[in-house]
Design a protein around this motif. Structure first.
Motif, PDB file in Angstrom:
ATOM      1  N   ALA A 193       2.345  -3.754  13.866  1.00 52.55           N
ATOM      2  CA  ALA A 193       1.211  -3.030  14.441  1.00 52.55           C
ATOM      3  C   ALA A 193      -0.121  -3.406  13.794  1.00 52.55           C
ATOM      4  N   VAL A 194      -0.079  -3.836  12.525  1.00 55.94           N
ATOM      5  CA  VAL A 194      -1.312  -4.214  11.836  1.00 55.94           C
ATOM      6  C   VAL A 194      -1.188  -5.625  11.278  1.00 55.94           C
ATOM      7  N   ARG A 195      -2.316  -6.180  10.930  1.00 55.51           N
ATOM      8  CA  ARG A 195      -2.380  -7.524  10.362  1.00 55.51           C
ATOM      9  C   ARG A 195      -1.506  -7.620   9.119  1.00 55.51           C
ATOM     10  N   ALA A 196      -0.981  -8.782   8.879  1.00 54.66           N
ATOM     11  CA  ALA A 196      -0.120  -9.015   7.717  1.00 54.66           C
ATOM     12  C   ALA A 196      -0.878  -8.858   6.406  1.00 54.66           C
ATOM     13  N   ASP A 197      -2.190  -9.068   6.421  1.00 52.76           N
ATOM     14  CA  ASP A 197      -2.966  -8.975   5.189  1.00 52.76           C
ATOM     15  C   ASP A 197      -3.592  -7.600   4.973  1.00 52.76           C
ATOM     16  N   ALA A 198      -3.307  -6.619   5.839  1.00 50.82           N
ATOM     17  CA  ALA A 198      -3.837  -5.264   5.680  1.00 50.82           C
ATOM     18  C   ALA A 198      -3.170  -4.596   4.483  1.00 50.82           C
ATOM     19  N   THR A 199      -3.958  -3.859   3.705  1.00 53.45           N
ATOM     20  CA  THR A 199      -3.441  -3.231   2.489  1.00 53.45           C
ATOM     21  C   THR A 199      -3.751  -1.740   2.451  1.00 53.45           C
ATOM     22  N   GLY A 200      -3.055  -1.065   1.572  1.00 50.44           N
ATOM     23  CA  GLY A 200      -3.344   0.346   1.335  1.00 50.44           C
ATOM     24  C   GLY A 200      -4.754   0.543   0.808  1.00 50.44           C
ATOM     25  N   ALA A 201      -5.241  -0.412   0.024  1.00 52.08           N
ATOM     26  CA  ALA A 201      -6.618  -0.328  -0.486  1.00 52.08           C
ATOM     27  C   ALA A 201      -7.620  -0.354   0.663  1.00 52.08           C
ATOM     28  N   ASP A 202      -7.296  -1.101   1.728  1.00 49.02           N
ATOM     29  CA  ASP A 202      -8.165  -1.106   2.913  1.00 49.02           C
ATOM     30  C   ASP A 202      -8.245   0.296   3.511  1.00 49.02           C
ATOM     31  N   VAL A 203      -7.108   0.961   3.595  1.00 49.20           N
ATOM     32  CA  VAL A 203      -7.054   2.308   4.162  1.00 49.20           C
ATOM     33  C   VAL A 203      -7.807   3.296   3.272  1.00 49.20           C
ATOM     34  N   THR A 204      -7.633   3.177   1.968  1.00 46.00           N
ATOM     35  CA  THR A 204      -8.343   4.052   1.033  1.00 46.00           C
ATOM     36  C   THR A 204      -9.852   3.862   1.162  1.00 46.00           C
ATOM     37  N   ALA A 205     -10.294   2.618   1.230  1.00 50.38           N
ATOM     38  CA  ALA A 205     -11.730   2.345   1.385  1.00 50.38           C
ATOM     39  C   ALA A 205     -12.247   2.902   2.704  1.00 50.38           C
ATOM     40  N   LEU A 206     -11.465   2.737   3.772  1.00 52.13           N
ATOM     41  CA  LEU A 206     -11.863   3.253   5.076  1.00 52.13           C
ATOM     42  C   LEU A 206     -12.026   4.763   5.048  1.00 52.13           C
ATOM     43  N   THR A 207     -11.051   5.474   4.515  1.00 51.11           N
ATOM     44  CA  THR A 207     -11.143   6.933   4.520  1.00 51.11           C
ATOM     45  C   THR A 207     -12.292   7.419   3.649  1.00 51.11           C
ATOM     46  N   SER A 208     -12.519   6.765   2.527  1.00 46.87           N
ATOM     47  CA  SER A 208     -13.634   7.159   1.653  1.00 46.87           C
ATOM     48  C   SER A 208     -14.979   6.928   2.336  1.00 46.87           C
ATOM     49  N   ALA A 209     -15.137   5.754   2.928  1.00 40.22           N
ATOM     50  CA  ALA A 209     -16.397   5.427   3.602  1.00 40.22           C
ATOM     51  C   ALA A 209     -16.627   6.329   4.810  1.00 40.22           C
ATOM     52  N   ALA A 210     -15.590   6.547   5.589  1.00 40.86           N
ATOM     53  CA  ALA A 210     -15.736   7.386   6.782  1.00 40.86           C
ATOM     54  C   ALA A 210     -16.032   8.835   6.411  1.00 40.86           C
ATOM     55  N   ALA A 211     -15.394   9.336   5.362  1.00 41.27           N
ATOM     56  CA  ALA A 211     -15.670  10.709   4.925  1.00 41.27           C
ATOM     57  C   ALA A 211     -17.104  10.835   4.431  1.00 41.27           C
ATOM     58  N   VAL A 227     -20.616   8.930  13.936  1.00 39.58           N
ATOM     59  CA  VAL A 227     -20.743   7.629  13.266  1.00 39.58           C
ATOM     60  C   VAL A 227     -19.476   7.352  12.456  1.00 39.58           C
ATOM     61  N   ALA A 228     -18.974   8.367  11.765  1.00 41.06           N
ATOM     62  CA  ALA A 228     -17.735   8.205  10.993  1.00 41.06           C
ATOM     63  C   ALA A 228     -16.573   7.859  11.911  1.00 41.06           C
ATOM     64  N   ASP A 229     -16.480   8.543  13.038  1.00 39.16           N
ATOM     65  CA  ASP A 229     -15.385   8.273  13.972  1.00 39.16           C
ATOM     66  C   ASP A 229     -15.477   6.851  14.524  1.00 39.16           C
ATOM     67  N   ARG A 230     -16.687   6.393  14.786  1.00 36.48           N
ATOM     68  CA  ARG A 230     -16.867   5.017  15.271  1.00 36.48           C
ATOM     69  C   ARG A 230     -16.420   4.018  14.221  1.00 36.48           C
ATOM     70  N   LEU A 231     -16.761   4.261  12.954  1.00 35.81           N
ATOM     71  CA  LEU A 231     -16.316   3.376  11.868  1.00 35.81           C
ATOM     72  C   LEU A 231     -14.792   3.340  11.809  1.00 35.81           C
ATOM     73  N   ILE A 232     -14.162   4.487  11.927  1.00 38.14           N
ATOM     74  CA  ILE A 232     -12.703   4.532  11.894  1.00 38.14           C
ATOM     75  C   ILE A 232     -12.129   3.698  13.033  1.00 38.14           C
ATOM     76  N   THR A 233     -12.652   3.893  14.227  1.00 41.05           N
ATOM     77  CA  THR A 233     -12.156   3.160  15.390  1.00 41.05           C
ATOM     78  C   THR A 233     -12.339   1.658  15.226  1.00 41.05           C
TER      79      THR A 233
END
Length: 111
Positions: free
Chosen positions: A60-78, A88-94
């Motif tokens: 479902a996701v790229r082979a190079d996707a990491t948990g750190a990517d998800v952590t950075a995304l949630t921190s930035a979006a929050a 704007v946060a929802d757009r970043l998440i999408t």
């Protein structure tokens, strides 16, 4: 995109944005062993890593996707949710989840 991963990212973002300043504390707490939030941040990062690993395994996701990517995304979006606006946060998440999605190879033309 993995439904579980996307739902978790949105839920974690909404939770972190609920309390003023929490997004920054969570972002800092992951690397700060003295932080009262350090253990919680480690647990959250581990959940993100497990979800992204399952999403990678399912294709479902790229082979190079990491948990750190998800952590950075949630921190930035929050942070954006709290300081700019929820849309704007929802757009970043999408946009980010779309970028993490595995690229499907186009079907070969019929001969």
């Amino acid at each position: 995109m993995s439904f579980r991963l996307a739902a978790w990212v949105r839920a974690a973002t909404a939770h972190a944005a609920t309390y003023s300043g929490l997004a920054s504390l969570l972002a800092d707490g992951l690397d700060d062993e003295a932080s009262e939030l350090h253990d919680s941040c480690l647990r959250m990062a581990a959940i993100g890593e497990r979800l992204i690993a399952r999403a990678r395994e399912s294709g479902a996701v790229r082979a190079d996707a990491t948990g750190a990517d998800v952590t950075a995304l949630t921190s930035a979006a929050a942070w954006l949710h709290e300081h700019v606006s929820p849309p704007v946060a929802d757009r970043l998440i999408t946009v980010t989840l779309d970028g993490l999605a595995a690229r499907r190879q186009p079907a070969a033309p019929a001969t």
